[in-house]
Structures are given as C-alpha cells and as structure tokens.
Scaffold this motif. Structure first.
Motif, PDB file in Angstrom:
ATOM      1  N   ARG A 157       0.853  -1.192   0.000  1.00 38.68           N
ATOM      2  CA  ARG A 157       0.000   0.000   0.000  1.00 38.68           C
ATOM      3  C   ARG A 157       0.881   1.232   0.000  1.00 38.68           C
ATOM      4  O   ARG A 157       1.847   1.313   0.786  1.00 38.68           O
ATOM      5  N   MET A 158       0.533   2.188  -0.818  1.00 40.78           N
ATOM      6  CA  MET A 158       1.314   3.421  -0.897  1.00 40.78           C
ATOM      7  C   MET A 158       1.359   4.121   0.468  1.00 40.78           C
ATOM      8  O   MET A 158       2.363   4.700   0.851  1.00 40.78           O
ATOM      9  N   GLN A 159       0.244   4.067   1.171  1.00 45.76           N
ATOM     10  CA  GLN A 159       0.195   4.687   2.489  1.00 45.76           C
ATOM     11  C   GLN A 159       1.202   4.048   3.439  1.00 45.76           C
ATOM     12  O   GLN A 159       1.880   4.726   4.200  1.00 45.76           O
ATOM     13  N   GLU A 160       1.290   2.729   3.349  1.00 45.19           N
ATOM     14  CA  GLU A 160       2.216   2.016   4.226  1.00 45.19           C
ATOM     15  C   GLU A 160       3.668   2.370   3.896  1.00 45.19           C
ATOM     16  O   GLU A 160       4.504   2.509   4.791  1.00 45.19           O
ATOM     17  N   ILE A 161       3.934   2.534   2.616  1.00 44.89           N
ATOM     18  CA  ILE A 161       5.290   2.914   2.205  1.00 44.89           C
ATOM     19  C   ILE A 161       5.607   4.314   2.733  1.00 44.89           C
ATOM     20  O   ILE A 161       6.694   4.568   3.248  1.00 44.89           O
ATOM     21  N   ALA A 162       4.636   5.203   2.612  1.00 43.61           N
ATOM     22  CA  ALA A 162       4.831   6.569   3.119  1.00 43.61           C
ATOM     23  C   ALA A 162       5.091   6.541   4.624  1.00 43.61           C
ATOM     24  O   ALA A 162       6.028   7.179   5.118  1.00 43.61           O
ATOM     25  N   ASP A 163       4.271   5.781   5.341  1.00 37.28           N
ATOM     26  CA  ASP A 163       4.459   5.675   6.789  1.00 37.28           C
ATOM     27  C   ASP A 163       5.852   5.145   7.113  1.00 37.28           C
ATOM     28  O   ASP A 163       6.570   5.698   7.945  1.00 37.28           O
TER      29      ASP A 163
ATOM     30  N   TYR B 240       7.706  12.454  -5.398  1.00 36.01           N
ATOM     31  CA  TYR B 240       8.973  11.859  -5.843  1.00 36.01           C
ATOM     32  C   TYR B 240       8.771  10.782  -6.906  1.00 36.01           C
ATOM     33  O   TYR B 240       9.513  10.712  -7.869  1.00 36.01           O
ATOM     34  N   PHE B 241       7.785   9.964  -6.696  1.00 36.98           N
ATOM     35  CA  PHE B 241       7.515   8.899  -7.669  1.00 36.98           C
ATOM     36  C   PHE B 241       6.075   9.020  -8.125  1.00 36.98           C
ATOM     37  O   PHE B 241       5.166   8.881  -7.320  1.00 36.98           O
ATOM     38  N   ARG B 242       5.920   9.237  -9.388  1.00 35.82           N
ATOM     39  CA  ARG B 242       4.593   9.573  -9.902  1.00 35.82           C
ATOM     40  C   ARG B 242       3.533   8.519  -9.567  1.00 35.82           C
ATOM     41  O   ARG B 242       2.411   8.853  -9.233  1.00 35.82           O
ATOM     42  N   SER B 243       3.918   7.271  -9.670  1.00 35.34           N
ATOM     43  CA  SER B 243       2.900   6.221  -9.465  1.00 35.34           C
ATOM     44  C   SER B 243       3.492   5.010  -8.758  1.00 35.34           C
ATOM     45  O   SER B 243       4.716   4.845  -8.667  1.00 35.34           O
ATOM     46  N   LYS B 244       2.611   4.189  -8.264  1.00 32.73           N
ATOM     47  CA  LYS B 244       3.022   2.950  -7.623  1.00 32.73           C
ATOM     48  C   LYS B 244       3.840   2.106  -8.600  1.00 32.73           C
ATOM     49  O   LYS B 244       4.851   1.515  -8.224  1.00 32.73           O
TER      50      LYS B 244
ATOM     51  N   LYS C 238       5.710   3.063 -11.134  1.00 36.66           N
ATOM     52  CA  LYS C 238       7.069   3.605 -11.290  1.00 36.66           C
ATOM     53  C   LYS C 238       7.938   3.211 -10.106  1.00 36.66           C
ATOM     54  O   LYS C 238       9.083   2.786 -10.252  1.00 36.66           O
ATOM     55  N   LEU C 239       7.379   3.365  -8.925  1.00 40.55           N
ATOM     56  CA  LEU C 239       8.131   3.045  -7.721  1.00 40.55           C
ATOM     57  C   LEU C 239       8.477   1.565  -7.684  1.00 40.55           C
ATOM     58  O   LEU C 239       9.610   1.177  -7.388  1.00 40.55           O
ATOM     59  N   PHE C 240       7.503   0.754  -8.024  1.00 39.49           N
ATOM     60  CA  PHE C 240       7.737  -0.688  -8.050  1.00 39.49           C
ATOM     61  C   PHE C 240       8.852  -1.047  -9.023  1.00 39.49           C
ATOM     62  O   PHE C 240       9.726  -1.858  -8.711  1.00 39.49           O
ATOM     63  N   GLU C 241       8.821  -0.434 -10.199  1.00 36.97           N
ATOM     64  CA  GLU C 241       9.842  -0.760 -11.193  1.00 36.97           C
ATOM     65  C   GLU C 241      11.227  -0.377 -10.694  1.00 36.97           C
ATOM     66  O   GLU C 241      12.198  -1.109 -10.920  1.00 36.97           O
ATOM     67  N   ALA C 242      11.314   0.734 -10.017  1.00 37.85           N
ATOM     68  CA  ALA C 242      12.607   1.130  -9.459  1.00 37.85           C
ATOM     69  C   ALA C 242      13.094   0.087  -8.467  1.00 37.85           C
ATOM     70  O   ALA C 242      14.256  -0.327  -8.489  1.00 37.85           O
TER      71      ALA C 242
END
Lengths: 204, 204
Positions: free
Chosen positions: B30-36, B48-52, B54-58
């Motif tokens: 969950r994006m919220q969990e990552i933020a937390d 910083y990362f436009r979408s989940k 994009k972040l996942f691919e990184a």
DNA sequence: AATAAATTTAACTATTTGGTTAAATTTTGA
DNA sequence: TCAAAATTTAACCAAATAGTTAAATTTATT
C-alpha cells in the motif's frame, strides 16, 4: 440429484479459484475473474463460498495437500536408497510439471501469512519425521554418508522445487526463452537430480 | 544543498518501498504504508515517484541487481574450482541471509509478470554465459565431471536460494519453529552446500 | 530578508472491489 | 404438477485505495 449438480458447480468454482489464485496470489486474484473462469456469476460464487478468504483457505489447503502428498504413496520401504531417491524425485517432478504454478504460489503465500501456514501444517498433520528417520537409518547402515538428514532432504527438495518455481526466469536466462527447451530440461531432471544426489551421498 | 536533502528523502523512500514491496508484493503493498515506513506523507511520496508502478519498477530493478550481482566480483578466475564454488555459495548465502525476503519476492513477481521480467533482464544485461563457459572449461580440463553446465549452475542456485525462499516453511517443519535453529542451519549451509556439490562433481 | 524548493495538511476524486440484496428464471426431485 | 433448490440478472453499498490538488508551512539558498 442436487448433489451431483452441486458438486459439479462447486468443483468448477474450486478449479477456477485454483487457477486464478495460484497464478495471481491472494492479493492479485479478483472474485469476478474467478467467477468468469468458472463460467458463473459473482452472486453464485458468494452463494457457495461466503468470502474470498474462505475460498482462498479452501484452495490453499487443497494445494498444500497436493504439494505435500502422502510420501508413503511413492516410496516403498523395502527398496534400496537409490531407488527411493530416484522414484521420489521423478514422481515429485512429474507432479510439479503438471502444476507449475504451485511452488511459487506456496512460497508467496507462506511469506505473506506464516501464521496461517503454521495452522495448515498442524491441521494437515504434515510431518517429515518418518522420512528423516528412514534417511537416518540408511546412514546408520552405511549405505549413505553420515550427515544431518534434514540437510539431505532439504537439498533434495531444493533441487526439485526451485527449478520449477523459478521457471520463467530460467527459461529466459538459460533456454533462450524457449518453453520447449526448458521443459525438456525439466524432463531430463527427473533422472539427473537423483544421479547428482547419489553421486554425492553414496558410500562407494 | 537541495541535492543532499533530496537524496536523503529519495533514499528513505526507496528503502521503505523495498521493505514493504518485498514483504507484501506489488499487489499487497500500500502506498500509504510505504509513506508511513518512510516517515513522510502520501503527497510527498507521489511528489517523488509519480505512481506505484514507477516506484515498483525502481525497486524491482534494484532488487534484481542485488540478487544477480556481478559474479566476477566474487569469483577469482585463477582459483581452483573447489575454491570458486565454496566462495560463490558462501557469499551468496550471506547476501540472502541479509535479505531473506528477496528470493520469494522475485519468484512471486516474475510469475505475475514474466514480460516485465524479460525486459529487466535485457536492460540489466544479466548473462550467465561467462559462468557457464568457465564451468565448461573445468569439465574440459577434467577437473569435474562432464555434464550440462546449466544443470550444474541451476543445482547450485537451487541449493542456495530455495532454503531461504522457503524459510518460513522449513522453520516450522524442520526446526520446531525456532528461528535460531533455522538460522544456524543456514549458516552451516554456507559450507555444506559446497561440500555436497563437490562430492558429486569432482573427478577423484 | 527574499526567494525557491521541500514538506505537510487535509480534503477530495475516481475507481476498484468484496460483498449484498431481491426479484425473476431455470432446474430438479418428489 | 408442485415445491424447493440452483442460478441469473442487475442494481446497489461500503470500504479501500491510487492519485490529485491547493493552500499553508517549513527549510534551505542567495
């Protein structure tokens, strides 16, 4: 009779759920997709299984039984250790080749929810003790080298399960993305795994 | 300077995303969990990362590089095959013990989206050719038995990776659900894997 | 101090999704 | 034929979630 019909529909649902769940996992699976795959509608799906969780648990237990089948069924106690290992790896490879999604599915879900895994193991009475005892006995009688029997069994499982679980990766990296080449490799493995292990552990 | 600050926050995000993604997978994260986990808020995360995706691919690329590190860095060409295999398995085991979630994460995601995997492999230039050539050479010079070098390499990877990927299962089934016992087992494996393999393949 | 960038706050949107409901229709067994 | 069970249809609800926005606030740069 309703029973036959019910069984049929329930079977269809379970089969569809198995397909979708093992491919996409609990989190990635969609109830709608399972209904579609079973050729029914969502209302009926919930009519048979109250919730996604219930359905998942049914599938997980079923899959778990499949991948930890009754070992006694394919190991005959009186055969020599060579035969036991040959038969075990060949049978297990066949089982996995028919269900290539199972290993990665199991690994994924057991990481997601180890507690549930523990409860399934308990309720299912999975117990490798018998196998370990057998291996220990073979070591005691000098047939194979002395070692931690758990290590031997885990090595065996590693060599059997990993190449299936990592299928998509191996296919690309080692077999030019050719499914046939990869599958031939798996087929050869039914024998080469036993050879490889026996070379390592047999007392000559 | 903004750069240092930016780097810090970006690092924090990547680290948090790695933690959450490898534990829960793309679908379960969950994006919220990552933020937390990163100690920031969701708005900044998307800043910083436009979408989940994009972040996942990184994360995936990063994790992939980790688990397929530059092999040359831990294999010295001039050493004998015994040493090579010992060092390879010891180093790889250490790597995985520090990142126990990686194997199951990789296996899970490569099953979910094999095409993406293929693109990562290409862009990353992962190529086991060098290793295979080396093994073939050792066979040619009579040091080890003749076999398909892919088989040998896959056996090695199986013995190293599977026991980590299946950790939660093995811990329950073989080690009385005791993390310490399981970890001691993995530590011993740093050596026993090489021994096991060498017994099998060395020409005596 | 002034400016720009980084970060927070908080509300909001749109979509997906698991699950429900109730009525209609079909199938089945008695 | 009749009643019960199985199945469909279609609309619906509530919660979760990715992503957005705009204004306020803080932090760093000059």
């Amino acid at each position: 009779m309703e029973e036959i019909r019910k069984d049929n529909t329930e079977e269809k649902i379970l089969e569809a759920a198995r397909t979708v769940f093992t491919k996409k996992g609990m989190d990635g699976a969609r109830m709608q997709e399972i209904a579609d795959e079973a050729g029914i509608n969502k209302a009926l799906l919930h009519y048979y299984f109250r919730s996604k969780q219930k359905l998942f648990e049914a599938i997980f237990s079923h899959v778990f039984k499949q991948i930890f089948p009754d070992i006694r069924s394919f190991i005959q106690a009186q055969k020599p250790i060579e035969e036991k290992i040959k038969i075990f790896s060949a049978r297990y490879m066949e089982l996995l080749m028919l269900n290539p999604y199972l290993p990665a599915f199991l690994l994924r879900e057991l990481q997601r929810d180890p507690e549930f895994l523990a409860s399934v193991i308990k309720s299912q009475g999975v117990n490798p003790g018998e196998l370990l005892t057998m291996l220990k006995a073979e070591m005691g009688s000098g047939q194979i080298k002395n070692m931690d029997p758990r290590e031997l069994l885990i090595n065996l499982l590693s060599l059997i399960i990993f190449p299936v679980a990592a299928g998509p990766l191996l296919q690309i990296m080692f077999f030019g993305d050719d499914p046939d080449a990869y599958n031939e490799f798996l087929t050869r493995r039914k024998e080469t795994i036993a050879t490889f292990i026996l070379h390592s552990i047999l007392v000559k």
